[in-house]
Design a protein around this motif. Sequence first.
Motif, mmCIF file in Angstrom:
data_model
loop_
_atom_site.group_PDB
_atom_site.id
_atom_site.type_symbol
_atom_site.label_atom_id
_atom_site.label_comp_id
_atom_site.label_asym_id
_atom_site.label_seq_id
_atom_site.Cartn_x
_atom_site.Cartn_y
_atom_site.Cartn_z
ATOM 1 N N THR A 134 0.090 34.860 11.781
ATOM 2 C CA THR A 134 1.193 35.266 10.912
ATOM 3 C C THR A 134 2.081 36.286 11.604
ATOM 4 O O THR A 134 3.322 36.175 11.592
ATOM 5 C CB THR A 134 0.633 35.852 9.608
ATOM 6 N N GLU A 135 1.463 37.271 12.230
ATOM 7 C CA GLU A 135 2.234 38.294 12.937
ATOM 8 C C GLU A 135 2.986 37.694 14.119
ATOM 9 O O GLU A 135 4.136 38.066 14.405
ATOM 10 C CB GLU A 135 1.289 39.402 13.401
ATOM 11 N N LYS A 136 2.346 36.757 14.808
ATOM 12 C CA LYS A 136 2.985 36.118 15.972
ATOM 13 C C LYS A 136 4.251 35.378 15.565
ATOM 14 O O LYS A 136 5.304 35.516 16.205
ATOM 15 C CB LYS A 136 1.988 35.154 16.620
ATOM 16 N N GLU A 137 4.161 34.587 14.514
ATOM 17 C CA GLU A 137 5.324 33.815 14.081
ATOM 18 C C GLU A 137 6.445 34.733 13.594
ATOM 19 O O GLU A 137 7.630 34.445 13.809
ATOM 20 C CB GLU A 137 4.910 32.853 12.961
ATOM 21 N N THR A 138 6.083 35.846 12.959
ATOM 22 C CA THR A 138 7.102 36.802 12.520
ATOM 23 C C THR A 138 7.831 37.407 13.708
ATOM 24 O O THR A 138 9.068 37.502 13.721
ATOM 25 C CB THR A 138 6.444 37.914 11.681
ATOM 26 N N MET A 139 7.078 37.806 14.730
ATOM 27 C CA MET A 139 7.691 38.402 15.913
ATOM 28 C C MET A 139 8.533 37.379 16.679
ATOM 29 O O MET A 139 9.604 37.715 17.200
ATOM 30 C CB MET A 139 6.609 38.997 16.814
ATOM 31 N N LYS A 140 8.084 36.151 16.745
ATOM 32 C CA LYS A 140 8.856 35.112 17.428
ATOM 33 C C LYS A 140 10.172 34.846 16.703
ATOM 34 O O LYS A 140 11.220 34.664 17.343
ATOM 35 C CB LYS A 140 8.033 33.824 17.519
ATOM 36 N N ALA A 141 10.112 34.825 15.386
ATOM 37 C CA ALA A 141 11.338 34.603 14.622
ATOM 38 C C ALA A 141 12.312 35.759 14.819
ATOM 39 O O ALA A 141 13.530 35.555 14.967
ATOM 40 C CB ALA A 141 11.004 34.433 13.143
ATOM 41 N N THR A 142 11.795 36.991 14.833
ATOM 42 C CA THR A 142 12.654 38.158 15.045
ATOM 43 C C THR A 142 13.287 38.121 16.429
ATOM 44 O O THR A 142 14.472 38.407 16.609
ATOM 45 C CB THR A 142 11.836 39.447 14.879
ATOM 46 N N TYR A 143 12.501 37.758 17.418
ATOM 47 C CA TYR A 143 13.011 37.668 18.783
ATOM 48 C C TYR A 143 14.074 36.577 18.898
ATOM 49 O O TYR A 143 15.121 36.774 19.548
ATOM 50 C CB TYR A 143 11.863 37.385 19.746
ATOM 51 N N ALA A 144 13.813 35.416 18.279
ATOM 52 C CA ALA A 144 14.782 34.322 18.351
ATOM 53 C C ALA A 144 16.097 34.708 17.685
ATOM 54 O O ALA A 144 17.183 34.383 18.180
ATOM 55 C CB ALA A 144 14.199 33.075 17.685
ATOM 56 N N ALA A 145 16.012 35.408 16.551
ATOM 57 C CA ALA A 145 17.229 35.839 15.871
ATOM 58 C C ALA A 145 18.011 36.830 16.729
ATOM 59 O O ALA A 145 19.248 36.749 16.834
ATOM 60 C CB ALA A 145 16.876 36.457 14.521
ATOM 61 N N SER A 146 17.312 37.771 17.343
ATOM 62 C CA SER A 146 17.975 38.739 18.214
ATOM 63 C C SER A 146 18.592 38.048 19.425
ATOM 64 O O SER A 146 19.696 38.401 19.860
ATOM 65 C CB SER A 146 16.971 39.804 18.668
ATOM 66 N N GLU A 147 17.880 37.069 19.981
ATOM 67 C CA GLU A 147 18.396 36.335 21.125
ATOM 68 C C GLU A 147 19.652 35.554 20.762
ATOM 69 O O GLU A 147 20.629 35.526 21.532
ATOM 70 C CB GLU A 147 17.312 35.384 21.652
ATOM 71 N N ALA A 148 19.646 34.943 19.594
ATOM 72 C CA ALA A 148 20.826 34.204 19.153
ATOM 73 C C ALA A 148 22.016 35.141 18.957
ATOM 74 O O ALA A 148 23.163 34.792 19.283
ATOM 75 C CB ALA A 148 20.517 33.466 17.857
ATOM 76 N N ARG A 149 21.761 36.312 18.439
ATOM 77 C CA ARG A 149 22.841 37.271 18.231
ATOM 78 C C ARG A 149 23.412 37.743 19.571
ATOM 79 O O ARG A 149 24.635 37.916 19.715
ATOM 80 C CB ARG A 149 22.332 38.476 17.436
ATOM 81 N N VAL A 150 22.512 37.944 20.544
ATOM 82 C CA VAL A 150 22.991 38.354 21.870
ATOM 83 C C VAL A 150 23.865 37.268 22.479
ATOM 84 O O VAL A 150 24.935 37.548 23.056
ATOM 85 C CB VAL A 150 21.798 38.677 22.786
ATOM 86 N N GLY A 167 27.524 42.816 35.144
ATOM 87 C CA GLY A 167 27.482 42.105 33.873
ATOM 88 C C GLY A 167 26.137 41.445 33.635
ATOM 89 O O GLY A 167 25.621 41.452 32.506
ATOM 90 N N ALA A 168 25.554 40.869 34.694
ATOM 91 C CA ALA A 168 24.235 40.230 34.549
ATOM 92 C C ALA A 168 23.171 41.253 34.166
ATOM 93 O O ALA A 168 22.325 41.017 33.296
ATOM 94 C CB ALA A 168 23.849 39.524 35.844
ATOM 95 N N GLY A 169 23.204 42.423 34.820
ATOM 96 C CA GLY A 169 22.242 43.459 34.475
ATOM 97 C C GLY A 169 22.430 43.969 33.056
ATOM 98 O O GLY A 169 21.458 44.253 32.350
ATOM 99 N N LEU A 170 23.696 44.062 32.612
ATOM 100 C CA LEU A 170 23.971 44.514 31.257
ATOM 101 C C LEU A 170 23.438 43.521 30.224
ATOM 102 O O LEU A 170 22.876 43.920 29.197
ATOM 103 C CB LEU A 170 25.474 44.717 31.073
ATOM 104 N N ASP A 171 23.605 42.231 30.500
ATOM 105 C CA ASP A 171 23.105 41.216 29.565
ATOM 106 C C ASP A 171 21.589 41.278 29.445
ATOM 107 O O ASP A 171 21.029 41.183 28.339
ATOM 108 C CB ASP A 171 23.538 39.821 30.027
#
Length: 260
Positions: A134-150, A167-171
């Motif tokens: 349960t914790e794993k799936e929650t963290m994966k979803a949070t990471y995916a959402a943050s990645e999509a926002r980036v 620019g690459a280092g900043l990303d």
Amino acid sequence: MSLTSRLRVILRSKSNRALTRMEDPREALDDSYEQQVRMLQQVRQGLAEVATAKKRIELQGQDMGGRYQRLADQAQEALNQGREDLARTALERRSLLEGQVAGIREQYLALAQQQAQLQDNERRLAERIAAFRTEKETMKATYAASEARVKANEAAAGLGSEMTDAGAGLDRARDRVAQMQARAAATDELLSSGALNDATAPPDADLERQLSAGATKADVDRQLHALKEARAAAGDRTPGTHARGGSDGWLSIGETPTTP
């Protein structure tokens, strides 16, 4: 831009993408979960092997219990026929069999204890794995959402495949910051819920173990008291008392002196 510069930018972009995949926490979480599942499978396999060995000894004990009873009957029949020599032989074999039963009874009880421990370990491990999943799936979803926002922010800023070294280092820094923000938010929730000490353990697991130990001690005391009363009552029995009947009667053989 020269051909050399273009190739340098392409190679740098590919290396950055490979590094990002290596740092992806979702893969690490999935690997950890798979390792725990394999561990649970090993525990269950060991539990099945112990249960099989215990059942095999139980069947052997039942066979020996049946022979134990037959020898008592044969000794009595020999006395009825005036064949004291045959009665003595039957009793000698019966006495030898009693020692053998005592030996396999110890093995049976040891396997029963191992089975109980493995069952308890399997239950607790399954609960921990379920909580971890349960914790794993929650963290994966949070990471995916943050990645999509980036990625959306990068697209809005007009960043492309020809970004500079800065620019690459900043990303990459933005990705790591977003990941740490998600982890900080997750730990804040764990602190609020009081589960930070062990996020994968079931609630109140320590209390459950202590209560289980107390219940086990009380049950042992009750059985010991019953055995003492049964032993006191056995003093009034007449000769000829046989082993307890039933499929598990062989377990009582040899616990108290018996005569045919």
